[in-house]
Design a protein around this motif. Structure first.
Motif, PDB file in Angstrom:
ATOM      1  N   GLN A  55      -3.670   0.894  -3.110  1.00  0.00           N
ATOM      2  CA  GLN A  55      -3.563  -0.475  -2.623  1.00  0.00           C
ATOM      3  C   GLN A  55      -3.242  -1.362  -3.813  1.00  0.00           C
ATOM      4  OE1 GLN A  55      -3.819  -1.828   0.583  1.00  0.00           O
ATOM      5  NE2 GLN A  55      -3.147  -3.701  -0.456  1.00  0.00           N
ATOM      6  N   ASN A  90      -2.477  -5.152  -5.013  1.00  0.00           N
ATOM      7  CA  ASN A  90      -2.563  -6.580  -4.696  1.00  0.00           C
ATOM      8  C   ASN A  90      -2.042  -7.406  -5.861  1.00  0.00           C
ATOM      9  OD1 ASN A  90      -3.796  -5.983  -2.206  1.00  0.00           O
ATOM     10  ND2 ASN A  90      -5.830  -5.980  -3.147  1.00  0.00           N
ATOM     11  N   ARG A  99       0.839  -1.186   0.000  1.00  0.00           N
ATOM     12  CA  ARG A  99       0.000   0.000   0.000  1.00  0.00           C
ATOM     13  C   ARG A  99       0.876   1.239   0.000  1.00  0.00           C
ATOM     14  NH1 ARG A  99      -3.697   2.687   4.704  1.00  0.00           N
ATOM     15  NH2 ARG A  99      -5.492   3.318   3.444  1.00  0.00           N
ATOM     16  N   TYR A 151      -4.190   7.116  -1.568  1.00  0.00           N
ATOM     17  CA  TYR A 151      -3.595   5.802  -1.356  1.00  0.00           C
ATOM     18  C   TYR A 151      -3.656   4.973  -2.629  1.00  0.00           C
ATOM     19  CZ  TYR A 151      -4.490   7.138   3.485  1.00  0.00           C
ATOM     20  OH  TYR A 151      -4.534   7.817   4.674  1.00  0.00           O
ATOM     21  N   SER A 209       1.144   5.444   0.007  1.00  0.00           N
ATOM     22  CA  SER A 209       0.450   6.641   0.483  1.00  0.00           C
ATOM     23  C   SER A 209       1.101   7.868  -0.132  1.00  0.00           C
ATOM     24  CB  SER A 209       0.528   6.747   2.010  1.00  0.00           C
ATOM     25  OG  SER A 209      -0.063   5.642   2.632  1.00  0.00           O
TER      26      SER A 209
END
Length: 124
Positions: free
Chosen positions: A82, A84, A19, A80, A21
């Motif tokens: 994220q 995966n 993640r 942000y 930021s």
């Protein structure tokens, strides 16, 4: 003075999550589009994901759809990313950017401010 500071990059194995930021300061960006871009070694900087100021709409490059999710916290002036199911081809320096007022696309020229980037390395 406007500053965008990315964090969260690092070395991970393929398939792992990460993640990122981006903290913005110097101005309130709650009414601006914000986006993530990346630049792999020897390649041009490209769009990855973007989000409208209202958080109603999100935009993704085909290469990350279904794996990456962009979000923002306007109260914290932070966006942000994220990530995966990371792949080795996701290895790059990731930059956040703020779009110019009224921007309607995600071209590099439509961005007004840039962070210095954070390196993401995905090992196979």
């Amino acid at each position: 003075q406007v500053q965008l500071v990315e964090s969260g990059g690092g070395l991970v194995q393929a398939g792992a999550p990460l993640r990122l930021s981006c903290a913005a300061s110097g101005r309130t960006f709650s009414t601006y589009r914000m986006g993530w871009f990346r630049q792999a070694p020897g390649k041009e900087r490209v769009f990855v994901a973007g989000i409208s100021w209202s958080v109603v709409r999100t935009y993704y490059a085909d290469s990350v759809k279904g794996r990456f999710t962009i979000s923002r916290d306007n109260a914290e002036n932070t966006v942000y990313l994220q990530m995966n199911s990371l792949k080795p081809e996701d290895t790059a320096v990731y930059y956040c950017a703020v779009a110019r007022p009224g921007a309607t696309n995600w071209f590099l020229s439509a961005m007004d401010y840039w962070g210095k980037g954070t390196l993401v390395t995905v090992s196979s």
